[in-house]
Scaffold this active site. Structure first.
Site, PDB file in Angstrom:
ATOM      1  CE  LYS A  42      -6.046   1.983  -0.606  1.00  0.00           C
ATOM      2  NZ  LYS A  42      -6.594   1.942   0.728  1.00  0.00           N
ATOM      3  CE  LYS A  91      -3.615   2.484   2.480  1.00  0.00           C
ATOM      4  NZ  LYS A  91      -4.619   2.432   3.535  1.00  0.00           N
TER       5      LYS A  91
HETATM    6  C1  PBG Z   1      -7.613   3.645   5.427  1.00  0.00           C
HETATM    7  C2  PBG Z   1      -7.885   3.409   3.994  1.00  0.00           C
HETATM    8  C3  PBG Z   1      -7.672   4.312   2.955  1.00  0.00           C
HETATM    9  C4  PBG Z   1      -8.161   3.722   1.795  1.00  0.00           C
HETATM   10  C5  PBG Z   1      -8.630   2.465   2.138  1.00  0.00           C
HETATM   11  N1  PBG Z   1      -8.449   2.278   3.504  1.00  0.00           N
HETATM   12  C6  PBG Z   1      -7.146   5.697   2.974  1.00  0.00           C
HETATM   13  C7  PBG Z   1      -5.786   5.944   3.456  1.00  0.00           C
HETATM   14  O1  PBG Z   1      -4.953   5.049   3.600  1.00  0.00           O
HETATM   15  O2  PBG Z   1      -5.512   7.110   3.734  1.00  0.00           O
HETATM   16  C8  PBG Z   1      -8.170   4.385   0.446  1.00  0.00           C
HETATM   17  C9  PBG Z   1      -9.184   3.887  -0.516  1.00  0.00           C
HETATM   18  C10 PBG Z   1      -9.430   4.779  -1.672  1.00  0.00           C
HETATM   19  O3  PBG Z   1      -8.790   5.829  -1.897  1.00  0.00           O
HETATM   20  O4  PBG Z   1     -10.348   4.429  -2.445  1.00  0.00           O
HETATM   21  N2  PBG Z   1      -6.753   2.834   6.089  1.00  0.00           N
END
Ligand code: PBG
Length: 428
Positions: A349, A296
């Site tokens: 992601k 991520k």
């Molecule tokens: C939070 C989380 C996020 C997303 C999924 N879970 C945001 C972040 O890490 O700040 C992002 C999903 C998206 O942008 O569609 N842990």
């Protein structure tokens, strides 16, 4: 084929039944041309080539036996059949050249819709989608400005309708993201493991209504943190790893207790997969899967999501826990950790800008892979479509197919419902 996709769907509209929703072919719209070739296809335009169609006027059977038919041909009585078609004309002025001495012409397998369909390497089906849904305590559905077409859904009303619509077109997996009231947010995010909190309550209700629904949850403190971070923030701004993992374990167990099928740690703390696995097993949830956000990245593509949940970090950024977008090899370090700690699914992601990370992990791990087409990716395609700069539906389907081609088994996408409807031949 369609029946396997829809086996868990309760109320399938009759219009969809019998349609093959299993595979997406970019040329789907062209398939009707198989029956009657249009001008662009390989058949020549009509006036130039009056073709005799053997199928349009089936000759009456003569009653001859196979042996008699063979004897007739041997005797020179060859039955009538369409003539050898003339060579199609090239436009005047086309240069006359010797053909290139090529041993391979890759265009051969692309000549017709049927050939293209036969040699298509990747397919996509509604069963591959996980539909992320935003929920809140309200009764109304609130539109999310930065994500056209997405809403914060009322957990007891709009959510149920949305889930029913998704199941009708074969999308039977969802992931929940809660908008938590500010008054319940604390520095340690304890609301995350309240059995009567929004997420556990919603899971119980969904499982009651739709027992076959596969429910994924997000494990991270940000929606519950008064600091808007995924972990507990120390006075000097440091995100505390092991203390956060302690909270995440309680959160995951609370979600499992409510009925979650797959818990998905998205926080990027070190060691959380192993710790959560241990906590789930100790509590009797050996059957609950862990989908780890393995790679991520600290991405600006999450902007619209943070607006949706009002979960922007109150200070700083997430770069001390999420990965540096400049890094490729580091993803393998995370893969090895998550594999050895017992993750069931590895997630990458964002999606499209990180296709080669998906491919790298696909080539280095036998585990199932998930790709998250994040909010920013969704919003860019939507905006381009609204401004009529791109064909929204085609770009949507292509982007999803590309994630599959890169190696993703499942895709978390805000397009899940729209894309599944498209695969099922529905236009709305
Ligand atoms: C939070 C989380 C996020 C997303 C999924 N879970 C945001 C972040 O890490 O700040 C992002 C999903 C998206 O942008 O569609 N842990």
């Amino acid at each position: 084929m369609a029946s396997t996709i829809f086996s868990t769907s309760s109320s399938l509209p009759t219009a969809v039944k019998g349609l093959d929703c299993n595979t997406y072919k970019p040329t789907l719209g062209n398939l009707r041309f198989i029956a009657s070739p249009n001008k662009k296809s390989i058949a020549a335009p009509k006036p130039l080539f009056p073709v005799v169609r053997a199928t349009s006027d089936v000759p009456v059977k003569t009653g001859l036996s196979d042996a008699e038919c063979e004897a007739a041909v041997v005797a020179g009585n060859v039955p009538e059949a369409p003539p050898v078609p003339p060579t199609p004309l090239a436009p005047a002025g086309t240069p006359v050249v010797p053909s290139l001495p090529l041993s391979r012409r890759p265009r051969r397998t692309r000549r017709s819709p049927a050939l293209r369909a036969a040699f298509q390497e990747t397919s996509i089906s509604p069963a591959n989608f996980v539909y992320p849904l935003f929920i809140h305590e309200g009764e109304e559905d609130t539109p999310i400005g930065a994500m056209p077409g997405c809403y914060r859904l009322g957990w007891r009303h709009g959510l149920l309708e949305e889930v029913a619509k998704a199941r009708d077109v074969g999308v039977n997996s969802i992931v929940l993201f809660p908008k938590v009231p500010d008054a319940l947010k604390t520095p340690t995010g304890d609301e995350a493991y309240n059995d009567y909190g929004l997420v556990p309550r919603t899971i119980r209700m969904l499982k009651d209504k739709f027992p076959g629904l596969v429910i994924y949850t997000d494990v991270a403190l940000d929606p519950y943190s008064s600091d808007g971070h995924d972990g507990i923030v120390r006075e000097d701004g440091v995100i505390m790893n092991d203390e956060t993992v302690h909270q995440l374990c309680k959160q995951a167990v609370a979600q499992a207790r409510a009925g979650a099928d797959v818990v998905s740690p998205s926080d990027m703390m070190d060691g959380r997969v192993g710790a959560i696995r241990g906590a789930l097993d100790d509590a009797g949830f050996q059957h609950v899967l862990i989908m780890s956000y393995t790679a991520k990245y600290a991405s600006s593509f999450y902007g619209p999501f943070r607006e949706a949940l009002d979960s922007n970090p109150r200070f700083g950024d997430k770069k001390t826990y999420q990965m540096n977008p400049a890094n490729y090899r580091e993803a393998l370090v995370e893969v090895h950790e998550d594999e050895s700690e017992g993750a069931d699914i590895l997630l990458v992601k964002p999606g499209l800008p990180y296709l080669h990370i998906i491919r790298q992990i696909r080539d280095n791990s036998p585990l199932p892979i998930a790709a998250y087409q994040v909010s920013g990716e969704y919003s860019m395609i939507k905006a381009g479509g609204i401004l009529k700069m791109i064909d929204e539906e085609k770009v949507m389907m292509e982007s999803l197919l590309c994630l599959r081609r890169a190696g993703a088994d499942i895709i978390l996408t805000y397009f899940a419902l729209q894309a599944a409807r498209c695969l099922c031949g529905e236009k709305r």
